[in-house]
Each structure stands twice: as structure tokens, then as C-alpha cells.
Design an enzyme around this catalytic site. Structure first.
Site, short mmCIF file in Angstrom:
data_model
loop_
_atom_site.label_atom_id
_atom_site.label_comp_id
_atom_site.label_asym_id
_atom_site.label_seq_id
_atom_site.Cartn_x
_atom_site.Cartn_y
_atom_site.Cartn_z
N ASP A 1 0.84 -1.19 0.00
CA ASP A 1 0.00 0.00 0.00
C ASP A 1 0.88 1.24 0.00
O ASP A 1 2.10 1.16 0.10
CB ASP A 1 -0.89 0.01 1.24
CG ASP A 1 -0.06 -0.14 2.52
OD1 ASP A 1 0.54 0.86 2.94
OD2 ASP A 1 0.03 -1.26 3.06
N ASP B 1 0.62 3.47 2.45
CA ASP B 1 0.38 3.95 3.82
C ASP B 1 -0.81 4.92 3.75
O ASP B 1 -1.85 4.55 3.19
CB ASP B 1 1.64 4.56 4.41
CG ASP B 1 1.59 4.63 5.94
OD1 ASP B 1 1.27 3.59 6.55
OD2 ASP B 1 1.87 5.69 6.50
#
Length: 281
Positions: A206, A208
Site C-alpha cells: 500500500d 500507507d
């Protein structure tokens, strides 16, 4: 000997012909599980699941000292970890494989960071915390199967288990971080205290939460959407690595305690000498 430390999703090692199983009990407490001793192809291999076989341990609950000590006591001279990581840079995308080569410790006082203390004083050098030889071997393994691996990233370790705030994520970027994770510290530094060459293959899940687009923010569900595919790529890289000769750990790493221990030998107790002798192997 190479030790593999499995992170999220990597609770066993495909193709490992198990020869023995060693209890994870150590002078520093209980490891995350038993150390598996086996072979893959021509290579003797050790394996330990960082979070336990059923992912029962949160990052701050892992006994990192026991894990590293158990692997060293079983004969490891190199340690390759696998870790889920978040990206703090647009150019490092979810689904990428990345090898950090620098670390920033942003964890709190919930982790025991060293084998030393309690009457045995030592100051280990961690200016270059990972093994260039092992990093290059993994990058080369990726190249053989056309799997690109970014190297040279800076990993910032946070305590967790909660996922961060947007302000925290932006601050980590300003600190110079490229990746954020919860498990590589103190593992990387304990490996150096144990005179083991260390590297991590990071699997980016991802961005974050530093982006303004909330659909890109990390969530536990979102982590696993791409993770299975990324983990499969990481397994392929490991297979490629183990299909060839493994690198030799750097002599400087294998001798990192030579001038680091300050306590005189005659001031060390027999019990302390036992665990120190294992680290010095």
C-alpha cells in the site's frame, strides 16, 4: 547457513525437506516457534515464522531476541527476512519488491533491542546494517526471472499494531523514509550482534496514508488484496536464489563482535559466557 524468517503470509517454506525441528526456547525466552532445519536443493536451510505458525503475535509481541538467538544457535550465518511494507514514495508501488538498506528506529519502549546489558557491555556498529552480498544475491535472483527488485530504500520501523495517522505518514516521509513497517527492528540490529549477514525482501502492500486520495489509504483488508500476488513473486525470487550458489557473508559482519564487547572476560559469568559464545560463532 541461510535462515529464512517468514513474515505475514509466509508461515511455511514450500519445498523444504524437513530434517529436524529445534525448540525455540532460548536464554532470552521463547521464540515465535520451533526452528525448522531442512534442505532445499543443495542448500541447508533454517526456517522460522516471525509471527508464529498461525500469525498469533503482533509486531510488538514478537520476541526478536529469542528468534535471532534460536537461529544463530541452530547454525545460521545469514538471515533473510520477508516483510509486508507500506510505501512512502509514489515511485515505489503496491505490488513492488524492495530491499531496504538503511533503517530508522521509530519504535517505542516496548521492544528489547539488544542482547547486551545486565553485566555485559557492547556497542555494535550498524552504520551499514544489511549485508550487501546478500542484497545483491537476491536482486540477481530476481533478475534471472525478470522480477525487478528496488534496492537502497530506507525503512522506518514503527511500533504498531495500529496503522498510522496521515500526519504521521507525512512526517515519516519528511524524515527520509521510503518504506514503513513494524517488524524489521530490532531484528536487523540483533542479527548484527549475532554476527549474521542480514537482508529483508519487502513486499509493498500500500501507500500507507500520506496521499490525499483516501481510496489509497492503508487498511487491513486492502493489504491483502494485492498481497497474495506479491507474495507469490517473492517466493519465486527465493526459489531463484536457492537454485544457485549462495553468497558468503562479509568477513566484517562475521567478526562484528571482535572489538565491540567492552566487558573483560573475567567479569562475565558462566551463564553469560554461554550465550555470548553462541553469538560469537
Amino acid at each position: 547457513m541461510l535462515a529464512i524468517v517468514g513474515g505475514t503470509g509466509l508461515y511455511d517454506l514450500q519445498g523444504l525437506k524437513i530434517k529436524d525441528r529445534i525448540s525455540g526456547q532460548t536464554p532470552f525466552g521463547q521464540a515465535s516457534g520451533d526452528v525448522l532445519i531442512g534442505e532445499i536443493g543443495q542448500h541447508p536451510i533454517l526456517f522460522l515464522a516471525r509471527h508464529g505458525s498461525s500469525h498469533r503475535l503482533l509486531p510488538h509481541e514478537i520476541n526478536y531476541r529469542a528468534n535471532v538467538f534460536a537461529l544463530k544457535a541452530a547454525g545460521a550465518t545469514m538471515m533473510l527476512g520477508f516483510s509486508a511494507v507500506g510505501s512512502l514514495r509514489m515511485e515505489i508501488k503496491p505490488g513492488d519488491l524492495v530491499m531496504p538498506e538503511q533503517y530508522i528506529d521509530w519504535t517505542k519502549a516496548d521492544r528489547l533491542r539488544t542482547f547486551f546489558g545486565g553485566g555485559v557491555a557492547a556497542h555494535i556498529s550498524t552504520a551499514k546494517p544489511v549485508s550487501p552480498n546478500l542484497v545483491q544475491a537476491v536482486v540477481n535472483a530476481g533478475g534471472r526471472i525478470n522480477e525487478r527488485i528496488t534496492r537502497g530504500a530506507t525503512y522506518i520501523c514503527v511500533s504498531g499494531p495500529r496503522l498510522g495517522t496521515q500526519a504521521e505518514s507525512q512526517w515519516l516521509r519528511q524524515m527520509g523514509g521510503d518504506l514503513v513497517g513494524m517488524t524489521n527492528i530490532p531484528e536487523v540490529f540483533l542479527a548484527r550482534e549475532a554476527q549474521m549477514a542480514y537482508a529483508t525482501l519487502g513486499m509493498v502492500t500500500d501507500y500507507d496514508c500520506w496521499l490525499e486520495d483516501e481510496s489509497q489509504h492503508v487498511s487491513a483488508l486492502g493489504i491483502f488484496e494485492l498481497y497474495g500476488e506479491t507474495l507469490a513473486k517473492a517466493r519465486d525470487v527465493l526459489d531463484s536464489l536457492l537454485a544457485h550458489a549462495l553468497p558468503e557473508p562479509e568477513a566484517t559482519i562475521r567478526q562484528s563482535l571482535s572489538h565491540a564487547v567492552l566487558t573483560a572476560d573475567d567479569a562475565i559469568t558462566p551463564e553469560q559466557r554461554q550465550w555470548l559464545d553462541v553469538l560469537r560463532r
